[in-house]
Design a protein around this motif. Sequence first.
Motif, PDB file in Angstrom:
ATOM      1  N   VAL A 134     -15.952   0.568  -1.786  1.00 60.44           N
ATOM      2  CA  VAL A 134     -15.276   1.371  -2.804  1.00 60.44           C
ATOM      3  C   VAL A 134     -13.923   1.814  -2.264  1.00 60.44           C
ATOM      4  O   VAL A 134     -13.812   2.256  -1.119  1.00 60.44           O
ATOM      5  N   THR A 135     -12.884   1.697  -3.087  1.00 59.76           N
ATOM      6  CA  THR A 135     -11.568   2.233  -2.743  1.00 59.76           C
ATOM      7  C   THR A 135     -11.485   3.692  -3.165  1.00 59.76           C
ATOM      8  O   THR A 135     -11.831   4.041  -4.299  1.00 59.76           O
ATOM      9  N   LEU A 136     -11.042   4.537  -2.251  1.00 60.33           N
ATOM     10  CA  LEU A 136     -10.840   5.954  -2.535  1.00 60.33           C
ATOM     11  C   LEU A 136      -9.364   6.266  -2.374  1.00 60.33           C
ATOM     12  O   LEU A 136      -8.779   6.019  -1.310  1.00 60.33           O
ATOM     13  N   VAL A 137      -8.751   6.816  -3.423  1.00 58.55           N
ATOM     14  CA  VAL A 137      -7.305   7.072  -3.430  1.00 58.55           C
ATOM     15  C   VAL A 137      -7.042   8.562  -3.322  1.00 58.55           C
ATOM     16  O   VAL A 137      -7.603   9.362  -4.082  1.00 58.55           O
ATOM     17  N   GLY A 138      -6.193   8.928  -2.367  1.00 57.60           N
ATOM     18  CA  GLY A 138      -5.768  10.312  -2.217  1.00 57.60           C
ATOM     19  C   GLY A 138      -4.348  10.506  -2.691  1.00 57.60           C
ATOM     20  O   GLY A 138      -3.659   9.553  -3.093  1.00 57.60           O
ATOM     21  N   GLY A 139      -3.873  11.724  -2.630  1.00 57.88           N
ATOM     22  CA  GLY A 139      -2.547  12.056  -3.127  1.00 57.88           C
ATOM     23  C   GLY A 139      -1.454  11.981  -2.088  1.00 57.88           C
ATOM     24  O   GLY A 139      -0.329  12.413  -2.348  1.00 57.88           O
ATOM     25  N   GLY A 140      -1.748  11.412  -0.913  1.00 60.87           N
ATOM     26  CA  GLY A 140      -0.746  11.296   0.133  1.00 60.87           C
ATOM     27  C   GLY A 140       0.122  10.068  -0.045  1.00 60.87           C
ATOM     28  O   GLY A 140       0.201   9.484  -1.132  1.00 60.87           O
ATOM     29  N   ALA A 141       0.758   9.657   1.034  1.00 56.90           N
ATOM     30  CA  ALA A 141       1.674   8.516   0.980  1.00 56.90           C
ATOM     31  C   ALA A 141       0.899   7.223   0.725  1.00 56.90           C
ATOM     32  O   ALA A 141      -0.080   6.933   1.405  1.00 56.90           O
ATOM     33  N   VAL A 142       1.348   6.462  -0.266  1.00 60.52           N
ATOM     34  CA  VAL A 142       0.738   5.180  -0.600  1.00 60.52           C
ATOM     35  C   VAL A 142       1.856   4.144  -0.694  1.00 60.52           C
ATOM     36  O   VAL A 142       2.731   4.242  -1.553  1.00 60.52           O
ATOM     37  N   GLY A 143       1.822   3.158   0.195  1.00 61.41           N
ATOM     38  CA  GLY A 143       2.819   2.092   0.161  1.00 61.41           C
ATOM     39  C   GLY A 143       2.635   1.213  -1.058  1.00 61.41           C
ATOM     40  O   GLY A 143       1.577   1.209  -1.689  1.00 61.41           O
ATOM     41  N   LYS A 144       3.654   0.412  -1.374  1.00 57.61           N
ATOM     42  CA  LYS A 144       3.617  -0.365  -2.610  1.00 57.61           C
ATOM     43  C   LYS A 144       2.506  -1.406  -2.620  1.00 57.61           C
ATOM     44  O   LYS A 144       2.037  -1.799  -3.692  1.00 57.61           O
ATOM     45  N   ASP A 145       2.063  -1.852  -1.447  1.00 49.65           N
ATOM     46  CA  ASP A 145       0.999  -2.851  -1.385  1.00 49.65           C
ATOM     47  C   ASP A 145      -0.357  -2.263  -1.019  1.00 49.65           C
ATOM     48  O   ASP A 145      -1.364  -2.980  -1.040  1.00 49.65           O
ATOM     49  N   ASP A 146      -0.397  -0.980  -0.686  1.00 50.60           N
ATOM     50  CA  ASP A 146      -1.630  -0.394  -0.162  1.00 50.60           C
ATOM     51  C   ASP A 146      -2.797  -0.479  -1.139  1.00 50.60           C
ATOM     52  O   ASP A 146      -3.905  -0.905  -0.783  1.00 50.60           O
ATOM     53  N   LEU A 147      -2.556  -0.052  -2.358  1.00 51.02           N
ATOM     54  CA  LEU A 147      -3.648   0.043  -3.318  1.00 51.02           C
ATOM     55  C   LEU A 147      -4.185  -1.333  -3.679  1.00 51.02           C
ATOM     56  O   LEU A 147      -5.412  -1.542  -3.740  1.00 51.02           O
ATOM     57  N   GLN A 148      -3.319  -2.294  -3.887  1.00 47.30           N
ATOM     58  CA  GLN A 148      -3.787  -3.630  -4.232  1.00 47.30           C
ATOM     59  C   GLN A 148      -4.536  -4.261  -3.067  1.00 47.30           C
ATOM     60  O   GLN A 148      -5.550  -4.939  -3.268  1.00 47.30           O
ATOM     61  N   LEU A 149      -4.056  -4.038  -1.860  1.00 46.58           N
ATOM     62  CA  LEU A 149      -4.746  -4.555  -0.678  1.00 46.58           C
ATOM     63  C   LEU A 149      -6.149  -3.984  -0.596  1.00 46.58           C
ATOM     64  O   LEU A 149      -7.123  -4.709  -0.339  1.00 46.58           O
ATOM     65  N   ALA A 150      -6.275  -2.689  -0.833  1.00 50.15           N
ATOM     66  CA  ALA A 150      -7.592  -2.054  -0.800  1.00 50.15           C
ATOM     67  C   ALA A 150      -8.488  -2.581  -1.910  1.00 50.15           C
ATOM     68  O   ALA A 150      -9.661  -2.901  -1.683  1.00 50.15           O
ATOM     69  N   LEU A 151      -7.952  -2.708  -3.116  1.00 51.07           N
ATOM     70  CA  LEU A 151      -8.752  -3.151  -4.254  1.00 51.07           C
ATOM     71  C   LEU A 151      -9.198  -4.600  -4.122  1.00 51.07           C
ATOM     72  O   LEU A 151     -10.246  -4.983  -4.662  1.00 51.07           O
ATOM     73  N   ASP A 152      -8.439  -5.413  -3.417  1.00 49.00           N
ATOM     74  CA  ASP A 152      -8.864  -6.789  -3.182  1.00 49.00           C
ATOM     75  C   ASP A 152     -10.151  -6.834  -2.362  1.00 49.00           C
ATOM     76  O   ASP A 152     -10.952  -7.765  -2.485  1.00 49.00           O
ATOM     77  N   ILE A 153     -10.349  -5.825  -1.519  1.00 51.75           N
ATOM     78  CA  ILE A 153     -11.536  -5.742  -0.681  1.00 51.75           C
ATOM     79  C   ILE A 153     -12.617  -4.888  -1.331  1.00 51.75           C
ATOM     80  O   ILE A 153     -13.814  -5.202  -1.243  1.00 51.75           O
ATOM     81  N   ALA A 154     -12.197  -3.817  -1.982  1.00 49.63           N
ATOM     82  CA  ALA A 154     -13.115  -2.827  -2.560  1.00 49.63           C
ATOM     83  C   ALA A 154     -12.694  -2.549  -4.001  1.00 49.63           C
ATOM     84  O   ALA A 154     -11.895  -1.638  -4.254  1.00 49.63           O
TER      85      ALA A 154
END
Length: 240
Positions: A12-32
């Motif tokens: 599962v991907t868990l997203v916080g309100g801190g710094a998120v790079g432009k590729d971070d979320l997609q990279l995480a979602l590809d795995i989770a």
Amino acid sequence: MNNKIIHKLEPVTLVGGGAVGKDDLQLALDIAPTCVAADSGADVALAAGVELSAVIGDMDSISEAARRRIPSSKFHRIPEQMSTDFDKALRHIETSLVLAVGFMGRRVDHQLASLHTLVMRPDRPCLILSDRDVIFLCPRVFELDVSAGTRVSLFPMGEVHGRSEGLEWPIDGLTFSPTGTSGTSNRATGDLVLEVDAPSLLCILPRELIRPVAQKLVALPEHARWPARAERYKDPPPSL
């Protein structure tokens, strides 16, 4: 507690309100691929066009705009104020691995609190993604195929002993402690093996190793896993 909000076999991907790079979320979602937000992480997910399965936290920092866009059934408010939203979310997610983004960068106190949560929730497998690193609590036994020269940093959050294979400076016989020895900026000489005697050692590896590290953490045998610490928070079941 047995009032888990999310139950998933896959990560599962868990997203916080801190710094998120432009590729971070997609990279995480590809795995989770299942995405959960910790409080204002909902704003980050919505801005990226990501559908949320749940929002967990005390709801003191999520924007009103995000509240209006997310169905009320997906909000799970945890009102106690003794823990962070990261902790609140992590302890209410039942899964093989939580891949956390948006918990590093910006405020140093928030970063320290996130690392503290990894140590206080040793039974919740979690991998934090930052702009350069992946960070996780070292299991009892951890093995990873890496190239010679790979940076391997080990930082103690409590007293811990261990042994290693494949490190330029082995950790055998050392006592790691926040007030004593740490193991930052070590280097691999080949395939890595770590064994530790307490759930207190953070392992920090280069970001490009996120996939193999995630795979290893998901596939950990039972004998390599840590049990839960004594429950610190006696909160009621989550509410809207």
